[in-house]
Every structure is written in structure tokens, then in C-alpha cells.
Design a protein around this motif. Structure first.
Motif, mmCIF file in Angstrom:
data_model
loop_
_atom_site.group_PDB
_atom_site.id
_atom_site.type_symbol
_atom_site.label_atom_id
_atom_site.label_comp_id
_atom_site.label_asym_id
_atom_site.label_seq_id
_atom_site.Cartn_x
_atom_site.Cartn_y
_atom_site.Cartn_z
ATOM 1 N N ALA A 72 -2.508 -5.044 -0.396
ATOM 2 C CA ALA A 72 -3.556 -4.667 0.548
ATOM 3 C C ALA A 72 -3.887 -3.183 0.485
ATOM 4 C CB ALA A 72 -3.126 -5.045 1.965
ATOM 5 N N ASN A 73 -2.923 -2.358 0.114
ATOM 6 C CA ASN A 73 -3.138 -0.919 0.028
ATOM 7 C C ASN A 73 -3.567 -0.545 -1.392
ATOM 8 O OD1 ASN A 73 -3.273 1.706 0.885
ATOM 9 N ND2 ASN A 73 -1.124 1.861 1.499
ATOM 10 N N ARG A 74 -4.064 0.666 -1.544
ATOM 11 C CA ARG A 74 -4.422 1.170 -2.864
ATOM 12 C C ARG A 74 -3.151 1.443 -3.667
ATOM 13 N NH1 ARG A 74 -8.143 6.024 -2.242
ATOM 14 N NH2 ARG A 74 -9.685 4.372 -1.871
ATOM 15 N N LEU A 75 -3.153 1.065 -4.932
ATOM 16 C CA LEU A 75 -2.010 1.369 -5.793
ATOM 17 C C LEU A 75 -1.961 2.873 -6.062
ATOM 18 C CD1 LEU A 75 -2.248 -1.496 -8.446
ATOM 19 C CD2 LEU A 75 -0.617 -1.322 -6.556
ATOM 20 N N PRO A 76 -0.753 3.413 -6.307
ATOM 21 C CA PRO A 76 -0.664 4.835 -6.653
ATOM 22 C C PRO A 76 -1.518 5.134 -7.885
ATOM 23 C CG PRO A 76 1.512 3.905 -6.273
ATOM 24 C CD PRO A 76 0.563 2.759 -6.281
ATOM 25 N N ALA A 77 -2.311 6.198 -7.804
ATOM 26 C CA ALA A 77 -3.215 6.540 -8.911
ATOM 27 C C ALA A 77 -2.523 7.374 -9.973
ATOM 28 C CB ALA A 77 -4.440 7.277 -8.367
ATOM 29 N N LYS A 78 -1.627 8.261 -9.565
ATOM 30 C CA LYS A 78 -0.979 9.174 -10.495
ATOM 31 C C LYS A 78 0.391 8.645 -10.915
ATOM 32 C CE LYS A 78 -3.118 13.336 -8.534
ATOM 33 N NZ LYS A 78 -2.844 14.659 -7.900
ATOM 34 N N VAL A 79 0.790 8.944 -12.134
ATOM 35 C CA VAL A 79 2.157 8.644 -12.562
ATOM 36 C C VAL A 79 3.114 9.403 -11.640
ATOM 37 C CG1 VAL A 79 3.847 8.932 -14.398
ATOM 38 C CG2 VAL A 79 1.518 8.181 -14.940
ATOM 39 N N GLY A 80 4.119 8.690 -11.134
ATOM 40 C CA GLY A 80 5.044 9.269 -10.168
ATOM 41 C C GLY A 80 4.624 9.071 -8.731
ATOM 42 N N LEU A 114 5.482 4.289 -12.515
ATOM 43 C CA LEU A 114 6.378 4.999 -13.422
ATOM 44 C C LEU A 114 5.625 5.580 -14.619
ATOM 45 C CD1 LEU A 114 9.405 2.525 -13.523
ATOM 46 C CD2 LEU A 114 9.015 4.429 -11.952
ATOM 47 N N GLU A 115 4.711 4.796 -15.154
ATOM 48 C CA GLU A 115 3.883 5.211 -16.284
ATOM 49 C C GLU A 115 2.566 4.467 -16.145
ATOM 50 O OE1 GLU A 115 5.841 4.128 -19.893
ATOM 51 O OE2 GLU A 115 7.737 5.099 -19.356
ATOM 52 N N GLU A 116 1.610 4.771 -16.982
ATOM 53 C CA GLU A 116 0.388 3.977 -17.014
ATOM 54 C C GLU A 116 0.756 2.544 -17.397
ATOM 55 O OE1 GLU A 116 -2.499 4.788 -15.973
ATOM 56 O OE2 GLU A 116 -2.073 6.918 -15.643
ATOM 57 N N GLY A 117 0.339 1.612 -16.550
ATOM 58 C CA GLY A 117 0.631 0.205 -16.823
ATOM 59 C C GLY A 117 2.066 -0.194 -16.555
ATOM 60 N N LYS A 118 2.809 0.618 -15.804
ATOM 61 C CA LYS A 118 4.216 0.305 -15.539
ATOM 62 C C LYS A 118 4.538 0.652 -14.081
ATOM 63 C CE LYS A 118 8.831 1.058 -17.564
ATOM 64 N NZ LYS A 118 9.554 1.749 -18.662
ATOM 65 N N TYR A 119 4.883 -0.386 -13.312
ATOM 66 C CA TYR A 119 5.111 -0.217 -11.878
ATOM 67 C C TYR A 119 6.487 -0.756 -11.498
ATOM 68 C CZ TYR A 119 0.088 0.647 -11.608
ATOM 69 O OH TYR A 119 -1.167 1.170 -11.778
ATOM 70 N N TYR A 120 7.092 -0.067 -10.542
ATOM 71 C CA TYR A 120 8.427 -0.417 -10.047
ATOM 72 C C TYR A 120 8.272 -0.795 -8.580
ATOM 73 C CZ TYR A 120 13.505 0.442 -9.196
ATOM 74 O OH TYR A 120 14.839 0.345 -8.873
ATOM 75 N N LEU A 121 8.671 -2.019 -8.233
ATOM 76 C CA LEU A 121 8.516 -2.535 -6.875
ATOM 77 C C LEU A 121 9.884 -2.657 -6.208
ATOM 78 C CD1 LEU A 121 5.800 -3.254 -8.253
ATOM 79 C CD2 LEU A 121 5.800 -5.383 -6.934
ATOM 80 N N VAL A 122 9.971 -2.197 -4.970
ATOM 81 C CA VAL A 122 11.213 -2.246 -4.211
ATOM 82 C C VAL A 122 10.921 -2.904 -2.866
ATOM 83 C CG1 VAL A 122 13.115 -0.921 -3.211
ATOM 84 C CG2 VAL A 122 11.984 -0.104 -5.298
ATOM 85 N N CYS A 123 11.732 -3.896 -2.508
ATOM 86 C CA CYS A 123 11.565 -4.542 -1.201
ATOM 87 C C CYS A 123 12.919 -5.050 -0.723
ATOM 88 C CB CYS A 123 10.543 -5.675 -1.263
ATOM 89 S SG CYS A 123 11.026 -7.102 -2.251
ATOM 90 N N ALA A 124 12.943 -5.668 0.448
ATOM 91 C CA ALA A 124 14.188 -6.163 1.038
ATOM 92 C C ALA A 124 14.858 -7.175 0.115
ATOM 93 C CB ALA A 124 13.903 -6.802 2.393
ATOM 94 N N ALA A 125 16.192 -7.205 0.166
ATOM 95 C CA ALA A 125 16.970 -8.027 -0.761
ATOM 96 C C ALA A 125 16.593 -9.500 -0.697
ATOM 97 C CB ALA A 125 18.462 -7.854 -0.467
ATOM 98 N N PHE A 126 16.387 -10.022 0.508
ATOM 99 C CA PHE A 126 16.179 -11.460 0.645
ATOM 100 C C PHE A 126 14.790 -11.899 0.199
ATOM 101 C CE2 PHE A 126 16.227 -9.240 4.743
ATOM 102 C CZ PHE A 126 14.876 -9.257 5.066
ATOM 103 N N PHE A 127 13.920 -10.943 -0.206
ATOM 104 C CA PHE A 127 12.598 -11.301 -0.714
ATOM 105 C C PHE A 127 12.536 -11.303 -2.240
ATOM 106 C CE2 PHE A 127 10.716 -9.604 3.451
ATOM 107 C CZ PHE A 127 10.633 -10.877 3.982
ATOM 108 N N GLU A 128 13.676 -11.218 -2.908
ATOM 109 C CA GLU A 128 13.656 -11.114 -4.362
ATOM 110 C C GLU A 128 12.923 -12.283 -5.004
ATOM 111 O OE1 GLU A 128 16.945 -11.669 -7.780
ATOM 112 O OE2 GLU A 128 17.248 -9.842 -6.595
ATOM 113 N N GLN A 129 13.368 -13.501 -4.723
ATOM 114 C CA GLN A 129 12.740 -14.650 -5.360
ATOM 115 C C GLN A 129 11.325 -14.855 -4.849
ATOM 116 O OE1 GLN A 129 14.360 -16.420 -7.929
ATOM 117 N NE2 GLN A 129 12.256 -17.108 -8.244
ATOM 118 N N ARG A 130 11.092 -14.555 -3.583
ATOM 119 C CA ARG A 130 9.740 -14.690 -3.036
ATOM 120 C C ARG A 130 8.776 -13.764 -3.794
ATOM 121 N NH1 ARG A 130 8.145 -14.268 3.329
ATOM 122 N NH2 ARG A 130 9.520 -16.077 3.395
#
Length: 817
Positions: free
Chosen positions: A514-522, A545-561
Motif C-alpha cells: 500500500a505504501n510507496r517502495l523505497p526509491a533509493k538503494v538503502g 538492497l540494490e536495484e531489483g533486490k528487496y529485503y522484507l522483514v515481518c513478524a515470525a508467525f507471518f513467514e509462510q503467509r
């Protein structure tokens, strides 16, 4: 057999004709899918576990979501279903008591009373005199009080299932009996092929409602559905002379301490049900025999005798009577006691409707929510506790059995807040597990990961339970003060960590966030993923992390979701999705001295100019290359450090050594929860599948100038409720646990979602979902906590650092802190 021709295609095929499968068929009919639904049953309806259920149902539950289901079920059983279908359900509306012998049990009942009032239940706390008035035959020695729920009762399991079957057929559902499914496989097209001994059906959605067969049915499709069949006894006595002249039915008695079960009338006889707290029995670890129908085991009196004897002490009018019926049947128990209701992990359109140890009490309400989920994209209650994806590959068959035995023994124990189930642990310890355990860490398990709750300093290293404050309260307070005044370090390795990369990574994520993705690397962004109903699937931090490379972090119990959500919405993009949750560890470093500690271990520029707020960089700490992210769930100057697993211990040791001069302190999830509430940061209890972004009051994290899944529905201004932020007057003992009612002028306007004591601000803080028109800063409200009235008020800003200046602290401000 159905009198219709055997179908070759259907939208939905439900496999299993007990109360769960039939309940789902009934509710799919009411949601408009009846004519496209087929239910298969290998024998006769109810011939598995349903037919031998005792059939009780009670409003006595401190689970807010289950409470909604139970209330719906009682309304269905007590008149709605029979009026709709013309089929008798044999409802006995006799009410019930849950007894308390200790102050802890009384506290449990008081909390349940609060939740019940939030839900509008007819519920009261009574003393022994009132119990004796309504049930003169029960031995009340030692009883302090009871929760009286007059609208409770019991129902004939077969009749109610047959009535729902009639209702399902009236909505077009085809029910085929004497038709055994033999395999369920997904085709290259994504459709499911259900093979039976009468032919095969190709369908869009398949539902596993197999009861005691559900686990082995899952294996047909390569699925690991954790549940184990446990055997449970109840006994029916000879006719009771004292019952012969009664003109009303006695209330059901739930005696958790002495009987570990329930006692009620069965016509003019007595019925005694027991969940033994020692040596429970499990069966069919590998496979439930397919030819079993209406199966019972011989009674094992040796196993249940201590509780059976005590039941006769409690009901002395039974003491000289014989037992005329012994019911000893198998019931599915998942590892944590909650049923598996929702999508199976890792596949599309395979739904679980199984693992339900209390099918009559919970089934119709839960199957209504599953039907809504399947048809509309989201259930109407929070499904976090029931989602089958809450378990991972660690839930092996051996572990399932261990946990099912534990769950059975806990069936009639006090469900203390934060109750820690210790059997089969540790599951997935982090690299710091032994180091932190030696420092006093008391762990909890989240999606298999071991996460510190608190560090036992000055108290015994174990959980300390109570509905009021315990010895842990001051320990957590000290951890919070360390974070606010100096620096704290926490092992947050349990977080879900997923890498999404490739040319299609940005388009995929942009469509789902729903939010805008980060535009800049980092760059770092906080966003939400929604379902097609416009309610919240999960909240995630996204790092570019890089162009075309994103790292997603969320609560542990949402991993499979998270993994399933990403996979389900791929539209031909070239994307690689990698789960790093176990391969990578993570640490949180928070507090005004965080920069000084981290700066002693790295050559990176940590100043505001060199490392801005909400940005990420590769840095080297203690010779280990890692990702450092400048953000803080505690609302302080801080970093999250995401580290290859093998380097985590070296980084932790370096930081703790450097932190000695700055008063570094280990802290756990209890302190983290208190700190986030002081900052008015919403968590998993607030951000559920029940609510839109507008209702959760996080619309500032959504864009109106981009398209994303669920956008139009989540922006709907017609709010049913809204998440308010409250402070509550303390009483020095009971702070609340969630589910308590919020009232204005005596009218319930909502209920709490999270409640915690804010140690820095010295206030009880809460999030509550209330009517939108009541959400006025400064508005005085009343609450019921531990069964007693309490004053509170709605806040208009965070209780701590409302301008959020501390996370952005520069080096000069740090020196002055």
C-alpha cells in the motif's frame, strides 16, 4: 449416496462429513457457493469423531475471536437452525458454571467476565450460595465462586450436523455419502483432482475436513498438517433417583481443578467427562484405519480413575450408581490446541477445516469464517490463532505427538496470559540461545524460533504466571529503563526475513504494497499487504538492497503467509523469492548510547549525515559484513543488524563488550512490547485480517496515487470501527490483557486489542477498536478489567516522545542525553 449424478467438476469439494465439513458446506451455501459445492463422506455423516461428542458449548472463553464464534453457535443451536431447516437439533439450554477453587482461578474467571461483557454475553460471577441454589447436588467444599453463563447448553451432535446438512442441500450443495476419497493432487493448471472410489472430480478449491484422517489426507498432496488423535472418555450413569422429579435441567458443571472435565445431566442420568492430566493416550500416529466407522475404544479406567473418583466425591448422588455407557473416542489435537482453519501452507486453494478438538462448541462459527475467507478473501474475525500456516516444517510427526499430549493435559488448566508451552523445546534456537540462556533468558517460541521474553535478574529463571502483576513486572521495567536511559540489545533473529529479487521484484511488490517502495538503494519503508477484501494480510518493512533486490522483514508467525502471498500474486514476473529466516540472525540495538556502542565496533560513519534515519548500509562489525538498518521499534536511537548466522555470536560479543562502559542491558519481547506501546506503534494484535488500513488508523502509510491489491476497499470511508489509543488508570495490580470492554455512559463502544504497562511513562496503555464517533482525544471512557470498573481516556498522541525526535538523534544530542 446422493440421488444426483456423480459430478466431474465443482468449484469446491469438501472431503469429510462431520460437523466441520458439513458446517462449511452449510455456510458456503449461505455465501452463495452452494450450487457449486460438493461434499464427500466415506461412510455416513457424523460417523467419525462428531457422533460421539458430548455436545457442550459455553460462553466461558477468554478468547475474543472464539467468543464471537461461540455466541453465533449458541444462537444457531438454540433456534436459528431448526427454524430455518425444520430439522430438530435437540438443544438443551440449561446454562453452566465454571468453578474456581483458588485466587488464580478467580482471576481467570474475572478476566473471562470482562471479555464476555465486551462481547455482550449474559454472564455473571457468583458465589457458592448461588451455585447451590441452581445446582443443589454438587459438593462445593473449597469452591470460592463460579462463572455463570445462563445461555449455555448442549446439543445432539448428530442432529445439529444433519440439520446443517439439510440447510446446505437447500442451498444447492451436493452431499455424496459412502464415497471415499483416495487421493488429492494439484494439476499443472492449478486445479485440484479429487479421486474417489466412485470417480474423480476436478475442482478449483479443495477442503480437507477429514477429522482424524486429515493429517494422512494432507500427505496425499505433500502437505504436513500437524495434529494427533487423542482419546477422551466420558461416562453415563444409571438413572439418578434425585433427577426423576426435577422440572428443569441442571446447569453443566465445569470443574477444571478437581474433575479436570465436566459433569451434567443426560436425560435423567449423569454424564461425566474427563481430560486426565497425566498419561494421556494418543493413537494412529501414522494412519487412522480407513474402515473405522462409529469407532470407540474400550474404556481405560486405570488412566482416568483419580478424576473419576473425585467426580463421585463432587456428585455424591452418583456414588452408588453403575456406569451404563462408556464413550472413549478419538479427537484431533493440534500442537497448540487451536484448530487448523484456513489455507494450507505452500499451495493455492487447498483449505484446512480440521484439527478441531471442540467441533460442536467451535465448529459452525469457525466454518462460517472459513466460508467468508474462501468467497470474499478474508474472514470477519482475526484468524491468526487458527491459520494452518502458523506451523512450519519443524512440526514433525514426533513433535506433533509430543505437543498433542501436552495440549490434552492443559485442556483444563488455567490459561494464564503468556502461557508458555515447554514440551518439545527448543525447536529452532538462534546462534545466541545458549549464551543468552546463561545470562537468564526466559524463552518463548514463535514459529519454532526461540525468542527471549525477559532476563531473570533477582528472580527464578522461569515463567511467573498470574492475571495480575508478577515478579516479572519489575524485571521488565528495569529492561525498559535501560533502553530509554542507556542502551539495550535484543536477539530478534525470530523475525521473518525474505529476499525478493529479479527484474520483476519491483513490479510485484509495488502491486502488493500500500505504501510507496523505497526509491533509493538503502532506503527503508514500512508498508502493509492487503487481501482482495481490502483488509490487512501483514505488515512488513521493505529494504531496497540494490536495484531489483528487496529485503522484507515481518513478524515470525507471518513467514509462510508472506511467502504464499507473494507466490499467489505472481503474474509472470521474473522473480526469485528466498527465505532467509533461519540462515540469518538479527540484533536490535536501541537507546541514547546505541551510536557509541556500535561506533566502537565499526569504522562506518554512524552520524546523521553518514547514516540517515530509515536507511540501510552494508557495514563491518567485529570482522563480520552485515546489513545495518537505522530504525527502532522501541522509538529510540537505534539500529537493527541483520547478520549471516555464523557471524551472529561474534557481533553480539563485540557489542556487549563495547557496551559495558555504557550500561548495556539485554532485553526481551515483554520490554519490547511495553516500549512500542509507549510510542503508539501498532502490532499484530491491531493489524489483523478484520480491519482495513483506515480502520487500523494507518492510512498515512498508504498511497492514494498508486494501484495495489485491496486499494479501493481499504480506502472505503465507511468505517465499522477505528483503532484508538488509550491510557487507563492503574489499580497497582491488574493491567489488562486484551478483549476488555470500553464503555461510554454505560454503553459498550468497543474492546481492547493490546494492553500493557508503560514503565517509562508510568501509565497503562492500550489500543482498542471502538466506534469511530467515540474516538475523540480527551474523551473519558470506562473499562472493565479483571471484572472491575476502571477509568480511562483516549489519547491524541504517543505517550512517549510524540514528536519522534529521539530516533533521529544526532551525535551532539547523544552527548547531552
Amino acid at each position: 449416496m446422493s440421488d444426483k449424478q456423480f459430478p466431474s467438476h465443482a468449484r469446491v469439494v469438501i472431503v469429510g462429513g462431520g460437523v466441520m465439513g458439513v458446517g462449511l458446506a452449510y455456510h458456503l451455501g449461505h455465501e452463495g457457493w452452494g450450487a457449486e459445492t460438493v461434499l464427500l463422506e466415506k461412510a455416513e455423516l457424523t460417523s467419525g469423531s462428531t457422533w460421539h461428542a458430548a455436545g457442550q458449548i459455553t460462553h466461558s472463553t477468554s478468547s475474543f475471536s472464539l467468543g464471537k464464534c461461540v455466541d453465533y453457535n449458541i444462537g444457531l443451536y438454540s433456534g436459528g437452525l431448526e427454524a430455518e431447516t425444520g430439522q430438530p437439533v435437540t438443544w438443551h439450554g440449561c446454562g453452566s458454571f465454571r468453578l474456581a477453587y483458588t485466587q488464580d482461578e478467580m482471576d481467570w474467571l474475572r478476566h473471562t467476565l470482562s471479555v464476555g461483557r465486551s462481547l455482550g454475553f449474559n454472564i455473571e460471577l457468583v458465589g457458592p450460595d448461588r451455585i447451590a441454589e441452581l445446582h443443589p447436588f454438587y459438593n462445593l467444599d473449597g469452591v470460592l465462586g463460579a462463572l455463570h453463563t445462563p445461555d449455555d447448553g448442549h446439543v445432539d451432535p448428530t442432529n445439529v450436523t444433519m440439520a446443517m446438512a439439510a440447510g446446505a442441500r437447500a442451498k444447492g450443495v451436493q452431499i455424496i455419502r459412502r464415497c471415499r476419497a483416495t487421493n488429492i493432487t494439484q494439476q499443472p493448471s492449478g486445479a485440484w483432482l479429487v479421486e474417489t472410489d466412485q470417480g474423480s472430480i476436478l475442482c478449483e478449491h479443495v477442503v480437507n475436513a477429514g477429522g482424524t484422517y486429515a493429517r494422512q489426507m494432507g500427505e496425499w498432496s505433500g502437505l504436513q498438517l500437524p495434529m494427533t488423535s487423542m482419546t477422551h472418555h466420558y461416562f453415563v450413569t444409571e438413572p439418578v433417583p434425585e433427577f426423576a422429579e426435577l422440572d428443569r435441567e441442571l446447569p453443566v458443571i465445569r470443574d477444571d481443578r478437581k474433575v479436570s472435565g465436566y459433569i451434567r445431566m443426560e436425560q435423567k442420568r449423569g454424564l461425566i467427562g474427563i481430560y486426565e492430566k497425566e498419561n494421556p493416550n494418543s493413537v494412529w500416529h501414522d494412519e487412522c484405519p480407513w474402515d473405522y466407522e462409529n469407532w470407540l475404544f474400550d474404556a481405560d479406567y486405570d488412566r482416568v480413575m483419580p478424576w473419576l473418583e473425585e467426580s463421585l466425591n463432587r456428585m455424591p448422588i452418583f456414588a452408588d450408581l453403575g456406569i451404563t455407557r462408556e464413550v472413549h473416542g478419538a479427537i484431533s489435537h493440534p500442537p497448540d490446541g487451536n484448530p487448523l482453519i484456513g489455507p494450507a501452507p505452500g499451495v493455492r486453494n487447498y483449505w484446512c477445516c480440521c484439527g478441531t478438538q471442540i467441533g460442536i462448541g467451535w465448529g459452525p462459527g469457525l466454518t462460517r469464517e472459513l466460508a467468508r475467507w474462501m468467497v470474499h478473501g478474508a474472514a470477519g474475525i482475526s484468524m491468526r490463532d487458527y491459520d494452518p500456516r502458523r506451523f512450519g516444517s519443524y512440526a514433525t510427526k514426533e513433535w506433533q505427538v509430543t505437543k498433542a499430549h501436552e495440549d490434552y493435559k492443559l485442556r483444563h488448566e488455567i490459561p494464564f496470559p503468556h502461557f508458555n508451552r515447554l514440551a518439545g523445546r527448543p525447536v529452532k534456537p538462534s546462534p545466541l540461545y545458549e549464551r543468552l540462556k546463561a545470562k537468564g533468558a526466559v524463552y518463548e517460541e514463535v514459529y519454532g524460533h526461540e525468542r527471549p521474553r525477559f532476563f531473570a535478574k533477582g528472580i527464578e529463571q522461569r515463567d511467573h504466571y498470574g492475571f495480575g502483576r508478577t515478579a516479572v513486572h519489575d524485571v521488565v521495567g528495569a529492561e525498559c529503563r535501560a533502553v530509554r536511559e542507556a542502551v539495550g540489545i535484543m536477539d530478534i533473529s525470530a523475525f521473518t526475513k525474505v529476499l525478493v529479487e529479479g527484474p520483476g521484484a519491483e513490479p510485484l511488490l509495488d502491486r502488493l504494497t500500500a505504501n510507496r517502495l523505497p526509491a533509493k538503494v538503502g532506503g527503508i519503508g514500512l508498508t502493509h499487504m492487503l487481501n482482495r477484501a481490502g483488509t490487512i494480510e501483514l505488515e512488513t518493512t521493505v529494504v531496497k538492497l540494490e536495484e531489483g533486490k528487496y529485503y522484507l522483514v515481518c513478524a515470525a508467525f507471518f513467514e509462510q503467509r508472506l511467502l504464499d502471498h507473494l507466490a499467489a500474486h505472481l503474474a509472470g514476473e521474473e522473480v526469485t523469492i528466498t527465505c532467509l529466516s533461519t540462515d540469518w540472525a538479527a540484533l536490535a540495538l536501541n537507546g541514547p548510547r546505541a551510536r557509541a556502542v556500535l561506533g566502537a565496533c565499526t569504522e562506518a560513519d554512524l552520524s546523521n549525515r553518514g547514516f540517515r534515519w530509515l536507511s540501510a548500509q552494508h557495514i563491518i562489525v567485529a570482522g563480520v559484513k552485515l546489513w545495518a538498518m537505522r530504525l527502532s521499534y522501541a522509538g529510540e536511537l537505534g539500529w537493527e543488524l541483520h547478520i549471516p548466522r555464523d557471524g551472529a555470536l561474534a557481533v553480539y560479543d563485540a557489542l556487549t563488550e563495547a557496551g559495558q562502559a555504557h550500561g548495556i542491558t539485554d532485553y526481551g519481547s515483554f520490554a519490547m512490547n511495553s516500549l512500542r506501546m509507549e510510542k503508539a506503534y501498532k502490532g499484530a494484535s491491531e493489524l489483523t485480517n478484520e480491519v482495513t488500513l483506515a480502520e487500523a488508523d494507518v492510512l498515512h502509510l498508504a498511497r492514494t496515487d498508486k494501484a495495489y491489491l485491496g486499494r479501493d476497499r481499504t480506502l472505503n470511508p465507511d468505517l465499522r470501527w477505528v483503532c484508538a489509543y488509550l491510557e487507563i488508570d492503574p489499580d497497582g495490580q491488574h493491567d489488562g490483557h486484551g478483549g476488555e470492554p470500553v464503555l461510554i455512559d454505560g454503553t459498550v463502544v468497543g474492546s481492547t486489542a493490546s494492553v500493557v504497562y508503560g514503565h517509562t511513562v508510568g501509565k497503562i496503555l492500550a489500543f482498542a477498536y471502538i466506534r469511530p464517533q467515540a474516538n475523540i482525544p480527551g474523551q473519558e471512557v470506562d473499562l472493565v478489567i479483571a471484572g472491575a470498573p476502571r477509568k480511562g481516556r483516549i489519547l491524541g498522541a504517543a505517550a512517549y516522545d510524540p514528536q519522534s525526535q529521539r530516533p533521529r538523534m544526532d551525535a551532539r544530542q547523544e552527548a547531552l542525553a
